[in-house]
Design a protein around this motif. Structure first.
Motif, PDB file in Angstrom:
ATOM      1  N   SER A  12       0.850  -1.187   0.000  1.00 43.86           N
ATOM      2  CA  SER A  12       0.000   0.000   0.000  1.00 43.86           C
ATOM      3  C   SER A  12       0.885   1.236   0.000  1.00 43.86           C
ATOM      4  N   GLY A  13       0.319   2.354  -0.467  1.00 41.00           N
ATOM      5  CA  GLY A  13       1.077   3.593  -0.561  1.00 41.00           C
ATOM      6  C   GLY A  13       1.693   3.789  -1.931  1.00 41.00           C
ATOM      7  N   GLU A  14       2.564   4.770  -2.016  1.00 38.91           N
ATOM      8  CA  GLU A  14       3.201   5.123  -3.284  1.00 38.91           C
ATOM      9  C   GLU A  14       4.534   5.799  -2.979  1.00 38.91           C
ATOM     10  N   ILE A  15       5.581   5.407  -3.714  1.00 35.40           N
ATOM     11  CA  ILE A  15       6.917   5.966  -3.518  1.00 35.40           C
ATOM     12  C   ILE A  15       7.423   6.535  -4.830  1.00 35.40           C
ATOM     13  N   ASP A  59      16.740   8.400  -9.952  1.00 34.79           N
ATOM     14  CA  ASP A  59      18.105   7.883  -9.894  1.00 34.79           C
ATOM     15  C   ASP A  59      19.015   8.632 -10.850  1.00 34.79           C
ATOM     16  N   SER A  60      20.321   8.325 -10.750  1.00 34.65           N
ATOM     17  CA  SER A  60      21.323   9.037 -11.541  1.00 34.65           C
ATOM     18  C   SER A  60      21.393   8.556 -12.976  1.00 34.65           C
ATOM     19  N   LEU A  61      20.609   7.543 -13.322  1.00 38.88           N
ATOM     20  CA  LEU A  61      20.428   7.157 -14.722  1.00 38.88           C
ATOM     21  C   LEU A  61      19.467   8.121 -15.417  1.00 38.88           C
ATOM     22  N   GLY A  62      18.704   8.874 -14.605  1.00 39.47           N
ATOM     23  CA  GLY A  62      17.682   9.769 -15.125  1.00 39.47           C
ATOM     24  C   GLY A  62      16.286   9.219 -14.979  1.00 39.47           C
ATOM     25  N   SER A  63      16.147   8.040 -14.379  1.00 47.07           N
ATOM     26  CA  SER A  63      14.824   7.440 -14.189  1.00 47.07           C
ATOM     27  C   SER A  63      14.021   8.256 -13.178  1.00 47.07           C
ATOM     28  N   HIS A  64      12.742   8.413 -13.470  1.00 44.46           N
ATOM     29  CA  HIS A  64      11.795   9.053 -12.545  1.00 44.46           C
ATOM     30  C   HIS A  64      10.518   8.236 -12.637  1.00 44.46           C
ATOM     31  N   ALA A  65      10.223   7.474 -11.576  1.00 44.93           N
ATOM     32  CA  ALA A  65       9.114   6.531 -11.634  1.00 44.93           C
ATOM     33  C   ALA A  65       8.418   6.471 -10.292  1.00 44.93           C
ATOM     34  N   LEU A  66       7.196   5.953 -10.313  1.00 40.98           N
ATOM     35  CA  LEU A  66       6.435   5.727  -9.096  1.00 40.98           C
ATOM     36  C   LEU A  66       6.395   4.234  -8.792  1.00 40.98           C
ATOM     37  N   GLY A  92       1.687  -3.822  -6.219  1.00 37.95           N
ATOM     38  CA  GLY A  92       1.561  -4.789  -7.296  1.00 37.95           C
ATOM     39  C   GLY A  92       2.410  -4.501  -8.511  1.00 37.95           C
ATOM     40  N   GLU A  93       3.327  -3.523  -8.422  1.00 40.79           N
ATOM     41  CA  GLU A  93       4.200  -3.188  -9.538  1.00 40.79           C
ATOM     42  C   GLU A  93       5.651  -3.255  -9.083  1.00 40.79           C
ATOM     43  N   LEU A  94       6.492  -3.862  -9.907  1.00 40.79           N
ATOM     44  CA  LEU A  94       7.903  -4.041  -9.582  1.00 40.79           C
ATOM     45  C   LEU A  94       8.738  -2.903 -10.155  1.00 40.79           C
ATOM     46  N   ASN A  95       9.612  -2.350  -9.321  1.00 40.32           N
ATOM     47  CA  ASN A  95      10.685  -1.482  -9.793  1.00 40.32           C
ATOM     48  C   ASN A  95      12.000  -2.158  -9.447  1.00 40.32           C
ATOM     49  N   LEU A  96      12.828  -2.425 -10.460  1.00 44.05           N
ATOM     50  CA  LEU A  96      14.122  -3.071 -10.262  1.00 44.05           C
ATOM     51  C   LEU A  96      15.214  -2.170 -10.812  1.00 44.05           C
ATOM     52  N   MET A  97      16.167  -1.809  -9.956  1.00 46.46           N
ATOM     53  CA  MET A  97      17.272  -0.927 -10.339  1.00 46.46           C
ATOM     54  C   MET A  97      18.587  -1.684 -10.223  1.00 46.46           C
ATOM     55  N   THR A  98      19.417  -1.601 -11.262  1.00 41.13           N
ATOM     56  CA  THR A  98      20.733  -2.232 -11.252  1.00 41.13           C
ATOM     57  C   THR A  98      21.791  -1.199 -10.905  1.00 41.13           C
ATOM     58  N   SER A 155      23.191   6.106  -7.908  1.00 43.04           N
ATOM     59  CA  SER A 155      22.609   6.722  -6.717  1.00 43.04           C
ATOM     60  C   SER A 155      21.135   6.975  -6.985  1.00 43.04           C
ATOM     61  N   HIS A 156      20.339   7.007  -5.907  1.00 47.91           N
ATOM     62  CA  HIS A 156      18.901   7.208  -6.088  1.00 47.91           C
ATOM     63  C   HIS A 156      18.263   7.746  -4.815  1.00 47.91           C
ATOM     64  N   THR A 157      16.998   8.169  -4.944  1.00 48.89           N
ATOM     65  CA  THR A 157      16.201   8.635  -3.809  1.00 48.89           C
ATOM     66  C   THR A 157      14.882   7.885  -3.796  1.00 48.89           C
ATOM     67  N   GLU A 158      14.275   7.799  -2.608  1.00 44.03           N
ATOM     68  CA  GLU A 158      12.968   7.178  -2.429  1.00 44.03           C
ATOM     69  C   GLU A 158      12.166   8.035  -1.459  1.00 44.03           C
ATOM     70  N   VAL A 159      11.028   8.549  -1.935  1.00 45.36           N
ATOM     71  CA  VAL A 159      10.205   9.450  -1.129  1.00 45.36           C
ATOM     72  C   VAL A 159       8.742   9.050  -1.272  1.00 45.36           C
ATOM     73  N   SER A 160       8.062   8.821  -0.159  1.00 50.85           N
ATOM     74  CA  SER A 160       6.626   8.533  -0.241  1.00 50.85           C
ATOM     75  C   SER A 160       5.899   9.781  -0.714  1.00 50.85           C
ATOM     76  N   THR A 161       4.885   9.601  -1.549  1.00 48.97           N
ATOM     77  CA  THR A 161       4.194  10.729  -2.166  1.00 48.97           C
ATOM     78  C   THR A 161       3.170  11.346  -1.212  1.00 48.97           C
ATOM     79  N   PRO A 162       2.757  12.605  -1.471  1.00 46.46           N
ATOM     80  CA  PRO A 162       1.755  13.255  -0.619  1.00 46.46           C
ATOM     81  C   PRO A 162       0.424  12.504  -0.576  1.00 46.46           C
ATOM     82  N   ALA A 163       0.134  11.723  -1.618  1.00 45.27           N
ATOM     83  CA  ALA A 163      -1.130  10.982  -1.654  1.00 45.27           C
ATOM     84  C   ALA A 163      -1.118   9.755  -0.748  1.00 45.27           C
TER      85      ALA A 163
END
Length: 306
Positions: free
Chosen positions: A76-79, A83-90, A94-100, A106-114
Motif C-alpha cells: 500500500s502507498g506510493e513511492i 536515480d542518476s540514470l535519469g529514471s523518474h518513476a512511481l 503490485g508493480e515491480l521497480n528493479l534498479m541495477t 545513486s537514487h532517492t525514495e520518497v513517499s508521495t503526498p497521496a
C-alpha cells in the motif's frame, strides 16, 4: 521427501532505522549472522503498515549502491523513485521497480503526498562476479494477478505456477507475492535446485509444520519439488516467496555496497564522498546522505551457510 521431513529455519526480524536523519523504522530479516543469502537475495527489509501522518513516511536522500540490484515492492502507498540514470518513476502496489547498481548508481525514495499508509518490502540481489560492474539500469513491470485455489499470486521475478516475469536478472531468481484466503492451503511446484525463503507479511503461515508469524522469514534448503503453504489464521494472509540457486560466491556487504573485498568497499565509500562515480540525482530537494565511518578492522567476506 514428505512435507514433514522438510527442515525449516526461522529467521526473526530486527528493527533498524532507514534513511539517515529522517529515518523510518524497518524490520530486517536478511542478512543475519546465521544466513547471509537465499539464492542471490542478500537483503530483505519489511516495513509498515505505517500511517504517514504519524511516522512521516519515507524520505531517503540521494545514496549510492554498487554490486547489486534493488527490488521495490509495495502493498500500500506510493513511492517516488529518482536515480542518476535519469529514471523518474512511481512505485505502486503490485508493480515491480528493479534498479541495477552495478559499478555505481545513486537514487532517492520518497513517499508521495497521496500516501496515507505505507507498507511494503525492499529487497537486494547480489550480482555475480562477472556482472557486478554492469551498467546502470532500471526496469518496471506490473505482473498480472493469477487466481489459484484459495490463493492469488503475482510473480514479479522468475517463474512460478506457469507465470514468468520478463524482467532481466543476472542469476536465476524467484520473487512472488502470494495472498492466501483464511484457512486455505496451496501447494506450489518449485525448482529443486533453488533454496527458498518465505517472508510473512500478514497472517500466520504453516510451512512444513513450522509456524511463521508476521515478519518471520522461513528458509528451506534446495532439493524440494513442491512447497505447501497454509494460512492457519481466520483472516487473509500475505507472504513474499523468494528463491534461487545457492550463490556460490562470498560477498562483503557494508552500508549500501556489495563487493568482494574490504578494499573495494573502502574505495566505493571514498568515491561517494569525493567523486562522480555514482552520478547525480536530479529533482530531490536536499543534500545526499553522507557515508558512515568505516570500522577500523577489515570487513570480512561472508557466503551462504553450507
Amino acid at each position: 521427501m514428505s512435507a514433514v521431513d522438510i527442515e525449516v529455519e526461522v529467521l526473526s526480524a530486527r528493527d533498524v532505522p532507514l534513511g539517515g536523519p529522517r529515518a523510518m523504522t524497518v524490520r530486517r530479516t536478511l542478512p543475519q549472522r546465521s544466513r547471509t543469502l537465499i539464492g542471490a537475495w542478500c537483503f530483505a527489509d519489511h516495513y509498515g503498515p505505517d500511517r504517514v501522518a504519524e511516522t512521516g513516511g519515507m524520505d531517503v536522500a540521494p545514496h549510492p549502491h554498487t554490486g547489486l540490484q534493488t527490488v521495490s515492492w509495495l502493498f500500500s502507498g506510493e513511492i517516488e523513485h529518482r536515480d542518476s540514470l535519469g529514471s523518474h518513476a512511481l512505485v505502486r502496489p503490485g508493480e515491480l521497480n528493479l534498479m541495477t547498481g552495478g559499478h555505481g548508481i545513486s537514487h532517492t525514495e520518497v513517499s508521495t503526498p497521496a500516501t496515507t499508509v505505507l507498507h511494503g518490502v525492499q529487497l537486494w540481489v547480489a550480482l555475480p562476479d562477472e556482472h557486478r560492474h554492469a551498467p546502470r539500469d532500471f526496469q518496471h513491470h506490473a505482473p498480472r494477478q493469477v487466481r489459484l485455489d484459495g490463493a492469488r499470486l503475482r510473480v514479479f521475478l522468475g517463474t512460478l505456477a506457469g507465470e514468468t516475469s520478463p524482467v532481466r536478472t543476472f542469476t536465476p531468481l524467484l520473487g512472488a507475492e502470494l495472498l492466501l484466503d483464511p484457512d486455505a492451503s496451496v501447494t506450489l511446484p518449485v525448482d529443486p535446485a533453488f533454496e527458498h525463503g518465505v517472508l510473512v507479511d500478514e497472517g500466520v503461515i504453516s510451512l512444513a509444520g513450522t509456524s511463521l508469524d508476521p515478519a518471520d522469514l522461513g528458509y528451506v534448503a534446495p532439493g524440494r519439488t513442491t512447497l505447501t503453504l497454509t494460512n492457519t489464521s481466520p483472516r487473509p494472509a500475505r507472504l513474499i516467496l523468494l528463491g534461487g540457486p545457492p550463490f556460490g560466491e562470498e560477498i562483503v556487504m557494508w552500508w549500501n555496497f556489495v563487493a568482494r573485498t574490504d578494499e573495494e568497499i573502502r574505495r566505493a565509500r571514498e568515491d561517494w564522498m569525493t567523486g562522480d562515480r555514482f552520478g547525480e540525482v536530479k529533482g530531490y530537494d536536499g543534500a545526499p546522505l553522507p557515508a558512515p565511518e568505516l570500522p577500523t578492522t577489515p570487513l570480512k567476506a561472508r557466503g551462504r551457510v553450507r
